[in-house]
Motif scaffolding. Structure first.
Motif, PDB file in Angstrom:
ATOM      1  N   ARG A 198     -52.847  58.821   3.715  1.00  0.00           N
ATOM      2  CA  ARG A 198     -51.497  59.203   3.326  1.00  0.00           C
ATOM      3  C   ARG A 198     -50.685  57.988   2.867  1.00  0.00           C
ATOM      4  O   ARG A 198     -49.917  58.054   1.911  1.00  0.00           O
ATOM      5  CB  ARG A 198     -50.809  59.890   4.510  1.00  0.00           C
ATOM      6  CG  ARG A 198     -49.373  60.383   4.225  1.00  0.00           C
ATOM      7  CD  ARG A 198     -48.351  59.363   4.743  1.00  0.00           C
ATOM      8  NE  ARG A 198     -46.983  59.792   4.534  1.00  0.00           N
ATOM      9  CZ  ARG A 198     -46.303  59.667   3.420  1.00  0.00           C
ATOM     10  NH1 ARG A 198     -46.908  59.151   2.344  1.00  0.00           N
ATOM     11  NH2 ARG A 198     -45.055  60.050   3.313  1.00  0.00           N
ATOM     12  N   LEU A 218     -52.114  65.736   1.902  1.00  0.00           N
ATOM     13  CA  LEU A 218     -52.523  64.739   2.882  1.00  0.00           C
ATOM     14  C   LEU A 218     -51.517  64.643   4.030  1.00  0.00           C
ATOM     15  O   LEU A 218     -51.900  64.418   5.180  1.00  0.00           O
ATOM     16  CB  LEU A 218     -52.680  63.367   2.218  1.00  0.00           C
ATOM     17  CG  LEU A 218     -53.965  63.161   1.406  1.00  0.00           C
ATOM     18  CD1 LEU A 218     -53.934  61.806   0.713  1.00  0.00           C
ATOM     19  CD2 LEU A 218     -55.191  63.261   2.304  1.00  0.00           C
ATOM     20  N   ILE A 219     -50.237  64.819   3.723  1.00  0.00           N
ATOM     21  CA  ILE A 219     -49.217  64.793   4.773  1.00  0.00           C
ATOM     22  C   ILE A 219     -49.437  65.952   5.744  1.00  0.00           C
ATOM     23  O   ILE A 219     -49.406  65.779   6.973  1.00  0.00           O
ATOM     24  CB  ILE A 219     -47.804  64.852   4.162  1.00  0.00           C
ATOM     25  CG1 ILE A 219     -47.549  63.618   3.294  1.00  0.00           C
ATOM     26  CG2 ILE A 219     -46.754  64.963   5.254  1.00  0.00           C
ATOM     27  CD1 ILE A 219     -46.208  63.644   2.586  1.00  0.00           C
ATOM     28  N   ARG A 236     -52.566  65.318   7.764  1.00  0.00           N
ATOM     29  CA  ARG A 236     -52.308  64.269   8.744  1.00  0.00           C
ATOM     30  C   ARG A 236     -51.546  64.825   9.943  1.00  0.00           C
ATOM     31  O   ARG A 236     -51.870  64.541  11.097  1.00  0.00           O
ATOM     32  CB  ARG A 236     -51.524  63.148   8.063  1.00  0.00           C
ATOM     33  CG  ARG A 236     -51.275  61.881   8.899  1.00  0.00           C
ATOM     34  CD  ARG A 236     -50.006  61.972   9.754  1.00  0.00           C
ATOM     35  NE  ARG A 236     -48.871  62.551   9.072  1.00  0.00           N
ATOM     36  CZ  ARG A 236     -47.984  61.813   8.393  1.00  0.00           C
ATOM     37  NH1 ARG A 236     -48.116  60.515   8.300  1.00  0.00           N
ATOM     38  NH2 ARG A 236     -46.933  62.427   7.826  1.00  0.00           N
TER      39      ARG A 236
END
Length: 240
Positions: A126, A135-136, A139
């Motif tokens: 990220r 990706l956030i 994550r």
């Protein structure tokens, strides 16, 4: 496991792989390419970790080392960890004995370590590609799984310690009851020991001179034996 031959990765990424295995979980970035090296959710008794690769091209297209394309394989990868955590939580809720809690703790350890490394890997990814909102989300999901495993580990550990303490208290209570019972038996034995000794002495088939004694002599000896028993009891209880 090796890199798929069809993947056109930069040499700076290819050169970071050894010949024996994919190595630890990590994120590698070069020339806009992102490669995630992750491990499948460990199963009970597994000594080795099976690696899996996820490649994000500079145009944002994902590919999976299993041949699939898109983000769905990476989502399923995290779902496997989520399902493993839920399975362990069910085992924790059904646990009854200390051995059950210990088995859950033993299974949590490798899964928690792998989930923690996934979260760290996705955090690096990220940071390397801050504009990718997928990706956030991934994550944050990995963090939730990691956090749930931490809480589950603490709860299981506390439950195991409580069960051990409960068993120790139960053993202490049983030991105390045994000591009290033994003490009562000692008191009874102390009360009747002198009388028993006198009865044994005068019950022998040897002339003692009291064979033709009066009725009162019998009761006098009995009372003396009981009185001696009371004194012996006092000595047993008080130590004096």
């Amino acid at each position: 496991m090796k890199l798929p031959a069809s993947w056109k990765l930069p040499d700076t990424i290819k050169s970071r792989f050894g010949q024996r295995s994919l190595g630890k979980q990590r994120a590698m970035v070069a020339d806009g390419h992102l490669l995630l090296v992750l491990h499948q959710a460990p199963q009970a008794g597994d000594r080795t970790r099976q690696g899996v690769l996820f490649w994000r091209k500079p145009d944002g297209i994902w590919e999976h080392s299993g041949g699939s394309k898109g983000l769905q394989p990476l989502i399923k990868h995290l779902e496997a960890y989520n399902q493993a955590e839920e399975h362990l939580r069910d085992r924790y809720e059904q646990a009854q004995e200390a051995e059950d809690y210990f088995d859950v703790l033993e299974a949590i350890a490798p899964l928690h370590l792998a989930a923690q490394n996934i979260h760290n890997t996705l955090q690096v990814a990220r940071d390397a590609i801050p504009g990718d909102r997928d990706l956030i989300d991934l994550r944050d999901w990995a963090y939730e799984i990691d956090r749930s495993l931490v809480l589950l580990h603490e709860n299981t550990k506390n439950a195991l310690e409580y069960r051990i303490a409960q068993r120790a208290e139960e053993q202490t209570r049983l030991s105390l009851e045994a000591v009290q019972s033994s003490h009562r038996l000692n008191i009874l034995a102390a009360v009747f020991f002198p009388l028993t000794a006198i009865s044994c002495i005068f019950g022998m088939n040897i002339a003692s001179g009291l064979e033709r004694s009066s009725f009162y002599t019998f009761w006098l000896i009995t009372l003396l034996g009981v009185a001696a028993g009371v004194l012996v009891r006092k000595w047993v209880v008080g130590g004096k």
